[in-house]
Design an enzyme around this catalytic site. Structure first.
Site, PDB file in Angstrom:
ATOM      1  N   ASP A 261       1.121  -0.942  -0.112  1.00 43.18           N
ATOM      2  CA  ASP A 261       0.761  -0.152  -0.130  1.00 43.18           C
ATOM      3  C   ASP A 261       0.901   1.215   0.032  1.00 43.18           C
ATOM      4  OD1 ASP A 261      -1.656   2.356   1.264  1.00 43.18           O
ATOM      5  OD2 ASP A 261      -2.931   1.177   2.380  1.00 43.18           O
ATOM      6  N   LYS A 290      -3.450   9.428  -3.743  1.00 46.64           N
ATOM      7  CA  LYS A 290      -2.670  10.598  -3.006  1.00 46.64           C
ATOM      8  C   LYS A 290      -1.596  11.857  -3.813  1.00 46.64           C
ATOM      9  CE  LYS A 290      -2.863   9.460   2.096  1.00 46.64           C
ATOM     10  NZ  LYS A 290      -3.940  10.398   2.498  1.00 46.64           N
TER      11      LYS A 290
END
Ligand code: PLP
Length: 452
Positions: A261, A290
């Site tokens: 991740d 992000k």
């Protein structure tokens, strides 16, 4: 107070009041939260309030912004794309920005990853990864491999699957009845090493715990999910590359998929494009979001190996991966992500990160001698100061420690946006922060921490 003469006088509209009547913000505690601060515009590392005050965004607006706000190149890319193609369904249709971005991602990601599955935020990139791993094994004739292993302190997002693999905490408590069971291994926490070892002597022994889990039940596990090198929301815990190397070995030995991740660590935050590079390992599945668009639009990508992709190719409709979001591969977000890559190519981005890392080390390390500072950690563009109640026992207040809110309020008064995770103060500015601004932020941190 941080002054900026270029700041225009703010509007007199009281957006805080109006906001309080209409909006439900994340983490609102109506009785104790300060009212939300209305922000009118942003440029570079600065956010400008409706009242004209300027704040240095020292947390990159929830870790997304890397090249500064309203970057002219990203603005241009977004404006040009929206005029050409704003959005199109991504099932049965495709478009140039999505294809070019996928090619770019595959060119720079760890070797072995060869397919890109788009979604639209970090949590959905994790949901996709979990579902992909589970169905990979069932499509491959091993449906019993349907469990997951994850680490203590982990945070992977706020949707139900992502919460399930995250550590149980105040974030997940209310939703416990919805969450599936996960095999939980010891967190790679060097400050409170579960084996009591010093970092110099570390051979990733904390993974003995995961190895015991795998030895016992790998036949029922689909994958292990990890935040490579940096467990972020769980307290900004930094692990050595040896942790990832041994994890890769264990996943291979016990035949479970390795999900990295990299939602938070991706795009340079740890000093390399992806944290896995520090250890020279390639995951089977990698989650990105992000900073993928430079921090201006929501987009996510879950990358996987060809072997995983091929397990879904079949005439049998039951083998199809039934997952798709309305805004999958939004062209404007993809165009922004492509321009983000071009900025990496044209500008000395990694030099900037290395410089930030050096400055963090120089300025924050001395704080370690203070009686209430338990640990100082630095990795790439992330600097961390962990406050403790007792330096010997390392007892600390955790996420709900009210020191965090008090510190945040004090920094805001000084014109700096910092948002400690309870007792863990961290600083993570956009990479373009100037020497003067970074020194200003670090001066405030040193000053406030010495005072606490
Ligand atoms: N994974 C990690 C490692 C994260 O740090 C986060 C968010 O902080 C997420 C997933 C979830 O991302 P999002 O907030 O975009 O859903």
């Amino acid at each position: 107070m941080l002054k900026d003469d270029s700041t225009p006088a703010g509007s007199s509209a009281d957006y805080s009041e109006r906001d309080l009547k209409a909006i439900w913000h994340p983490y609102t505690r109506l009785l104790t939260s300060p009212p939300p601060l209305p922000i009118a515009r942003a440029e570079g590392v600065r956010l400008y309030g409706e009242d004209g005050r300027a704040y240095i965004d020292a947390v990159s607006s929830w870790w997304v912004n890397i090249h500064g706000h309203s970057h002219p190149r990203l603005c241009r890319a977004v404006c040009e794309q929206i005029k050409k193609l704003d959005h199109v369904i991504f099932a049965g249709f495709t478009h140039r920005p999505a294809v070019e971005l996928a090619e770019k991602l595959l060119a720079v990601c760890p070797s072995g990853l060869s397919r890109v599955f788009y979604s639209d935020n970090g949590s959905t990139s994790v949901e996709v990864a979990l579902k992909m791993a589970l169905q990979y094994w069932s499509n491959s004739g091993r449906p019993e491999k349907r469990g997951f292993a994850a680490f203590g302190n982990a945070y992977h997002g706020d949707t139900v699957g992502a919460m399930s693999v995250s550590a149980r905490s105040v974030f997940t408590r209310a939703f416990a009845p919805l969450l599936f069971e996960v095999s939980r291994a010891a967190a790679p926490d060097c400050y409170r090493c579960p084996k009591g070892l010093a970092p110099a002597a570390c051979r990733a022994e904390c993974l003995d715990d995961l190895e015991a889990i795998l030895a016992e039940r790998a036949s029922s596990l689909a994958a292990v999910i990890v935040e490579p090198l940096l467990q972020a929301a769980g307290g900004m815990l930094i692990a050595p590359p040896a942790h990832l190397k041994r994890l890769r070995t264990l996943c291979d030995r016990y035949e479970v998929l390795f999900i990295a991740d990299e939602v938070m660590t991706g795009f340079g935050r740890t000093g390399k494009m992806f944290a896995c590079e520090h250890a020279g390992v390639s995951p089977d599945i990698m989650c990105l979001s992000k900073a993928i668009t430079g921090g201006v639009l929501p987009l996510a990508a879950t990358l996987c190996t060809g072997k995983i992709y091929e397990a879904f190719l079949s005439e049998d409709p039951a083998k199809t991966f039934y997952h798709g979001h309305s805004y999958t591969a939004n062209p404007i977000a993809c165009a922004s992500a492509l321009e983000n890559f071009r900025i990496f190519e044209d500008e000395p981005v990694f030099e900037r990160i290395r410089w930030i890392e050096r400055r963090f080390t120089e300025r924050l390390t001395p704080l370690k001698s203070l009686p209430h500072v338990g640990d100082v950690r630095v990795l790439g563009g992330v600097g961390v100061v962990e406050l403790v109640r007792d330096k010997k026992t390392k007892e600390a207040g955790g996420y709900l420690d009210k020191t965090g809110g008090e510190l945040a309020a004090e920094f805001l008064k000084r014109g700096v946006l910092l948002r400690p995770l309870g007792n863990v103060l961290y600083v993570m500015p956009p990479y373009v922060i100037s020497e003067k601004d970074l020194d200003y932020v670090l001066d405030q941190i040193v000053d406030v921490i010495e005072e606490v």
